[in-house]
Scaffold this motif. Sequence first.
Motif, PDB file in Angstrom:
ATOM      1  N   GLY A 185      45.438  39.679  46.893  1.00 11.91           N
ATOM      2  CA  GLY A 185      45.320  38.861  45.691  1.00 11.91           C
ATOM      3  C   GLY A 185      44.489  39.545  44.612  1.00 11.91           C
ATOM      4  O   GLY A 185      44.851  39.525  43.427  1.00 11.91           O
ATOM      5  N   LEU A 186      43.371  40.158  45.025  1.00 14.46           N
ATOM      6  CA  LEU A 186      42.569  40.915  44.056  1.00 14.46           C
ATOM      7  C   LEU A 186      43.357  42.085  43.476  1.00 14.46           C
ATOM      8  O   LEU A 186      43.282  42.361  42.269  1.00 14.46           O
ATOM      9  CB  LEU A 186      41.298  41.425  44.738  1.00 14.46           C
ATOM     10  N   LEU A 187      44.102  42.795  44.329  1.00 13.93           N
ATOM     11  CA  LEU A 187      44.917  43.910  43.838  1.00 13.93           C
ATOM     12  C   LEU A 187      45.965  43.435  42.847  1.00 13.93           C
ATOM     13  O   LEU A 187      46.308  44.155  41.901  1.00 13.93           O
ATOM     14  CB  LEU A 187      45.596  44.619  45.016  1.00 13.93           C
ATOM     15  N   THR A 188      46.493  42.232  43.056  1.00  8.34           N
ATOM     16  CA  THR A 188      47.475  41.689  42.124  1.00  8.34           C
ATOM     17  C   THR A 188      46.913  41.613  40.716  1.00  8.34           C
ATOM     18  O   THR A 188      47.603  41.913  39.730  1.00  8.34           O
ATOM     19  CB  THR A 188      47.924  40.292  42.591  1.00  8.34           C
ATOM     20  N   VAL A 189      45.650  41.212  40.619  1.00  2.00           N
ATOM     21  CA  VAL A 189      45.010  41.102  39.305  1.00  2.00           C
ATOM     22  C   VAL A 189      44.539  42.468  38.808  1.00  2.00           C
ATOM     23  O   VAL A 189      44.744  42.825  37.639  1.00  2.00           O
ATOM     24  CB  VAL A 189      43.833  40.115  39.377  1.00  2.00           C
ATOM     25  N   LEU A 190      43.919  43.260  39.684  1.00  2.00           N
ATOM     26  CA  LEU A 190      43.343  44.533  39.254  1.00  2.00           C
ATOM     27  C   LEU A 190      44.420  45.526  38.816  1.00  2.00           C
ATOM     28  O   LEU A 190      44.208  46.305  37.887  1.00  2.00           O
ATOM     29  CB  LEU A 190      42.500  45.126  40.383  1.00  2.00           C
TER      30      LEU A 190
END
Length: 550
Positions: A527-532
């Motif tokens: 999920g963090l990678l999706t945003v980053l």
Amino acid sequence: MSAAEFSLGGLVLLPLLASAAAVLLGGRARGVVGLLTALLICGLCAPVLAQAVAGSVTVLPLGGYEAPLGIRLRADGLSVLFLCLAAAVGTVVSLHAAIMPASTGQRLVSSAGKAHAEQADAGRADSPAVWQSSHPGFWPLWLGCWSGLNAVFVSGDLFNTYVGLELVGLTAVALVALGGRDSWMPALRYLFVAVLGSLLFLVGVGLILAATGTLDMEQAAQQLAETPESHAAAVFALCLMSVGLGLKVALMPMHRWLIPAHAGAPGAVSPLLSALVIKAALFVILRLWLWVMPWGVDPSPAVTALAWMLGGMGALAVILGSVMALRQDRLKPLVAYSTVAQVGYWFLFLPLLLDPEADALEGQPGTTLAEDSVLSGALSGSVALALGHGVAKAGLFLAAGLLKELWGTDEIDSLRGAGRKHPLLIMAMGLCAVGLIGLPVSLGFTGKWHLATSAVAAEHWWIVAVLVLGTLLSAGYLLRAIAPLLLQDAEDPQVEHDAGPQPHEAAAAAESPRRHRLAEVPPFLLGLLTVLTGFLGVGLDALIGVGAPW
């Protein structure tokens, strides 16, 4: 040999050797080998990525023999992007599989252990067998699949691309079958589709070989550009190969196999199928349409019709796939139909490719394409959508699979209130939804923006309409999936209520509460990678242009 060239060979051979080693090792050792292999693959991607960022293509002729006699591995900007996607998603999913061995599948084992074996030796067959979580075949199959994915992404010739696709397809079918008896029929259907798609692709490879005398993609493109009389065979090959790859990528209406396969696969397998396996077929489609086919001449009516047919099927997939997702009452089938809808976005740019008003490719090979051309933006948008989908869908499938394992069901109504006990997991689903909807600060937004601006510039307003409608529908079905998890039971909102089959969850949590809490971390990382990764959209155009035919 440079570090990048060494890494290029290692990206294919390392997971293949690790797969063979995992067959000989015990259960825990397999997980250790899998995690070490994932970390090493991430390290091997670094020098190849660095060289691509510097504007250079990494080429490795195996054995020192150049094409057409030898085999070349080649990593340009497009290859590097998909290699990094496989490395990131593969590493996080491998971490999840090591933490939660139950998510790797089911197998039949004796219920009486040694006593059962003695009874069997004595000729008694009345001892029952039971299904047990954790399948020893996961790690060898997954590492073999990873080797095939990397082989597809770095192959410089059509036949080895076919070999890589076969390795990916066969291991993916076997991974689906690890889900137990209910997954065997979806796996068999998937096998039939994979074999049919491979046969069509292989026939196309043979036609291009007959027309050009070479299997190397760059040399085949040059031969097709210099020999107009061979275009008829190339067009027929393109039609066959596009249909075969459309089957593998599950482009509507060739999608019926995907829903039961992805929804019925084990929790650690569904993310790999949706995020990576279907991307192999998409990658080859991009290679064929942009790197191999000679667009220096006016396209034939057959090619124009094929491009519009695939673009229309993509639009159909975006709308109907989203509608079908809205109608689901179980979490994993909803996410699977979401994949069908997202696949449609990747084909919308094909009509732009052949539009003479869109400043498409001029001259092949060595085509000249202006930096601000419509096609460049449309291609960057399609690739950004595919990469963003890979990261976000892997996280969403991981979260859905973990909820099913903990609560014993993936029925949305039965999961009401799950967010109170698993806030990190629901937050991960929300972050992944940001990317799938295409909200700002995500690659999904970058991809839709590039594709929409290219469509407006070329006056293809239907693409804009599909993007807007698809975005609204995706917001609807993702809200349907996540919102109930945040709500209490409507019948008694004042009472502390834990939705779902609580005995199942209590038993699972009692077995290893720390492990289950730790298992929520991989979906959250995705999920963090999706945003980053949304911040990487700025340099996407330049990286795709490294080694491109324009």
